[in-house]
Each structure stands twice: as C-alpha cells, then as structure tokens.
Write a protein that holds these residues in place. Structure first.
Motif, PDB file in Angstrom:
ATOM      1  N   ILE A 153     -34.548   8.282 -36.790  1.00  0.00           N
ATOM      2  CA  ILE A 153     -35.863   7.657 -36.887  1.00  0.00           C
ATOM      3  C   ILE A 153     -36.897   8.576 -36.240  1.00  0.00           C
ATOM      4  O   ILE A 153     -36.569   9.373 -35.363  1.00  0.00           O
ATOM      5  CB  ILE A 153     -35.891   6.265 -36.230  1.00  0.00           C
ATOM      6  CG1 ILE A 153     -35.377   6.335 -34.779  1.00  0.00           C
ATOM      7  CG2 ILE A 153     -35.074   5.277 -37.049  1.00  0.00           C
ATOM      8  CD1 ILE A 153     -35.469   5.011 -34.030  1.00  0.00           C
TER       9      ILE A 153
ATOM     10  N   ASP B 258     -32.121   0.543 -34.185  1.00  0.00           N
ATOM     11  CA  ASP B 258     -33.175   1.537 -34.013  1.00  0.00           C
ATOM     12  C   ASP B 258     -33.927   1.314 -32.706  1.00  0.00           C
ATOM     13  O   ASP B 258     -34.260   2.269 -31.990  1.00  0.00           O
ATOM     14  CB  ASP B 258     -34.147   1.485 -35.189  1.00  0.00           C
ATOM     15  CG  ASP B 258     -33.498   1.916 -36.500  1.00  0.00           C
ATOM     16  OD1 ASP B 258     -32.380   2.456 -36.467  1.00  0.00           O
ATOM     17  OD2 ASP B 258     -34.118   1.697 -37.565  1.00  0.00           O
TER      18      ASP B 258
ATOM     19  N   TYR C 172     -39.121   2.024 -37.709  1.00  0.00           N
ATOM     20  CA  TYR C 172     -37.744   1.634 -38.003  1.00  0.00           C
ATOM     21  C   TYR C 172     -37.333   2.234 -39.343  1.00  0.00           C
ATOM     22  O   TYR C 172     -38.177   2.613 -40.164  1.00  0.00           O
ATOM     23  CB  TYR C 172     -37.607   0.109 -38.098  1.00  0.00           C
ATOM     24  CG  TYR C 172     -38.328  -0.678 -37.035  1.00  0.00           C
ATOM     25  CD1 TYR C 172     -37.954  -0.608 -35.701  1.00  0.00           C
ATOM     26  CD2 TYR C 172     -39.384  -1.531 -37.372  1.00  0.00           C
ATOM     27  CE1 TYR C 172     -38.611  -1.358 -34.731  1.00  0.00           C
ATOM     28  CE2 TYR C 172     -40.052  -2.283 -36.414  1.00  0.00           C
ATOM     29  CZ  TYR C 172     -39.666  -2.191 -35.097  1.00  0.00           C
ATOM     30  OH  TYR C 172     -40.312  -2.922 -34.140  1.00  0.00           O
TER      31      TYR C 172
ATOM     32  N   LEU D 134     -32.846  -2.563 -37.662  1.00  0.00           N
ATOM     33  CA  LEU D 134     -33.983  -2.671 -36.751  1.00  0.00           C
ATOM     34  C   LEU D 134     -33.528  -2.792 -35.301  1.00  0.00           C
ATOM     35  O   LEU D 134     -34.070  -2.146 -34.400  1.00  0.00           O
ATOM     36  CB  LEU D 134     -34.858  -3.865 -37.126  1.00  0.00           C
ATOM     37  CG  LEU D 134     -36.107  -3.553 -37.950  1.00  0.00           C
ATOM     38  CD1 LEU D 134     -35.732  -3.189 -39.380  1.00  0.00           C
ATOM     39  CD2 LEU D 134     -37.083  -4.717 -37.936  1.00  0.00           C
TER      40      LEU D 134
ATOM     41  N   THR E  65     -29.926   7.511 -34.544  1.00  0.00           N
ATOM     42  CA  THR E  65     -29.623   6.093 -34.466  1.00  0.00           C
ATOM     43  C   THR E  65     -28.252   5.852 -35.085  1.00  0.00           C
ATOM     44  O   THR E  65     -27.457   6.784 -35.234  1.00  0.00           O
ATOM     45  CB  THR E  65     -30.736   5.266 -35.144  1.00  0.00           C
ATOM     46  OG1 THR E  65     -30.500   3.871 -34.917  1.00  0.00           O
ATOM     47  CG2 THR E  65     -30.866   5.559 -36.613  1.00  0.00           C
TER      48      THR E  65
END
Length: 268
Positions: free
Chosen positions: A62, A126, A108, A123, A56
C-alpha cells in the motif's frame, strides 16, 4: 379466479423482492466503497512528506505519505473514509505538520494509490500494517479514524498499543448502518463487509475521543454515542449541534484533537 390472481401477485412480489436482494448483494461494494478520486502530490500541496510503500498481507503493498514529528508531539496514524484517496485530505496533514505532529496516512488496497481488492479483511490488514510500519520508526503514536476509517482504527487499537484513539463520525457497525438504510432487507445475511466495530471496542485500552454531528445524514449520531458508551476507557465525546458528516474539520475538531492528545499523553 381470485385465488389464482392472488397467488400470481404474491409470486410476482417474491420475484421482484428476490431480484432486489440479488441486486443489492451483487452491487453492495459499489454502494459501500467509492474509491475513485483525484490524486495529489505532497510537493504540489506544499507538504514536506515522504511517499512510502508499505508491505501488507498476501505480499501486496500500500502507498502512503509519512512525515516524522518536528518536536515532541506524537505521530498521527490517520485512517481515511470510504471514498477517494487519502491524499485529497492534504489540508489536514498540513495542519498536523504545522503543529509539530508527525503523520502517516495510506490508501487501502483498491483505492487510488494502492492496487488490490477492497474487502473488510484487506482494510483491517492494511491498517495494521501501517501501524506496524510506523511503530518501527516512532514511539508515540495516536490513531485517528474518520468515518469508515474509524472501524480499522478501533481494530488497530484493539490489537496494538497506541497513546490515544480518536474516532470521527464512526459507525457502531457497518451492518447496523445498512440495516437503518435498508430495513426491508436481511442485511445481516447478505452483507460481506460488516465491520463489527462494536465487537472490537471492548478490547481497546487507549483513551477514546468520539466526535459526531447531530445532523449527520451518512452515519447517524446514535452510532457514535453507542460506540462511545461501550469504550472501556472513554475520555470525551463531542456532539456538534447541526454538523453533517463532513463538517467537523471546519467546526474545530483539530483544536479539540490536540487537547485530547495532550491530555492522553499526560495521562489525564
């Protein structure tokens, strides 16, 4: 003397109010996000899924579970809410794969399986990274966002091309929900992670299905209704009488989701 007392009371009230605002500001992410939770293993819950590591932003990674579809069904990018690990929702993933759907779900950054800091920007990044990773492997992707996850789901759909977008108990914006809970506080000035889902929904071209319950005590049903009203391509809204925030799976959202995904795939 009365004037001095009145001034003293006013100063004390302002100090208390300022202290309360400071407390809310400093602790706001602890109120908003609840990342602690039990971690499950796909093998232990009888799920044939691969544990994947997805790059990410900021060179971080992640962790998620991925299973390809077993037939002609699309793959579901499932974006979780604000508490625990996605792996705790394995019951849903078992139902997805039993019906022939593929799926990808992730924690996340800052949630149990993924190190890093919890922020709105992280967030959203991700969720987008998860979609892009999945798009390299699957052609037909539908996006399902639950609660907090509905916001990055809308963001992803506004930035990428999916087959459909399902929003389960979404909020109009996080800051609007905060304003409902803390009407005494200037949350628009204090809130770091405001998640303006309402600003992103206008760029969503995918058909949209919204599900909400009339007894939702976490995110009031008006949030889902207002968001659906602003969707450029609304498909259906399902308002379940008496359902609370976590009741919709038991009340048949999966059956309705399958109909929606099929209709969206057929262009209906």
């Amino acid at each position: 003397m009365l004037k001095k007392i009145a001034v003293g009371v006013l100063v004390l009230a302002l100090v208390i109010y300022g202290g309360l605002l400071a407390f809310l500001y400093v602790n706001q992410r602890a109120f908003f996000f609840n990342p602690a939770g039990e971690i499950f293993d796909p093998d232990a819950v009888g799920l044939d899924a691969e544990i994947v590591m997805i790059p990410t932003s900021d060179d971080e990674v992640i962790t998620g579970w991925y299973a390809p579809p077993s037939g002609d069904e699309p793959t579901i990018l499932y974006l979780k809410g604000n508490s625990g690990s996605f792996s705790a929702e394995y019951e849903r993933f078992v139902s997805f794969t039993d019906a022939g759907y593929g799926f990808l779900s992730v924690d996340y950054r800052g949630f149990p399986l993924s190190p890093g800091e919890i922020t709105q920007d992280n967030l959203l990044a991700d969720a987008l990274a998860a979609f892009d990773w999945l798009a390299e492997r699957e052609e037909e992707i539908v996006v399902w966002g639950r609660s907090l996850g509905a916001s990055p789901a809308v963001w992803v759909a506004s930035q990428r091309d999916a087959e459909a977008l399902l929003l389960e108990t979404p909020f109009y914006s996080a800051v609007s929900v905060a304003a409902e809970r803390y009407p005494f506080a200037p949350v628009a000035w204090l809130m770091l992670d405001q998640f303006h889902t309402n600003d992103w929904i206008g760029a969503v071209e995918e058909p949209v299905f919204v599900a909400h319950g009339t007894a939702d005590r976490t995110v009031s049903v008006s949030n889902g209704e207002r968001l659906y009203a602003e969707a450029p391509n609304p498909h259906q809204i399902w308002i379940e009488e008496g359902a609370d925030h976590s009741d919709l799976w038991a009340r048949g959202i999966w059956e309705r989701a399958q109909v929606f995904f099929n209709e969206a795939e057929q262009g209906g």
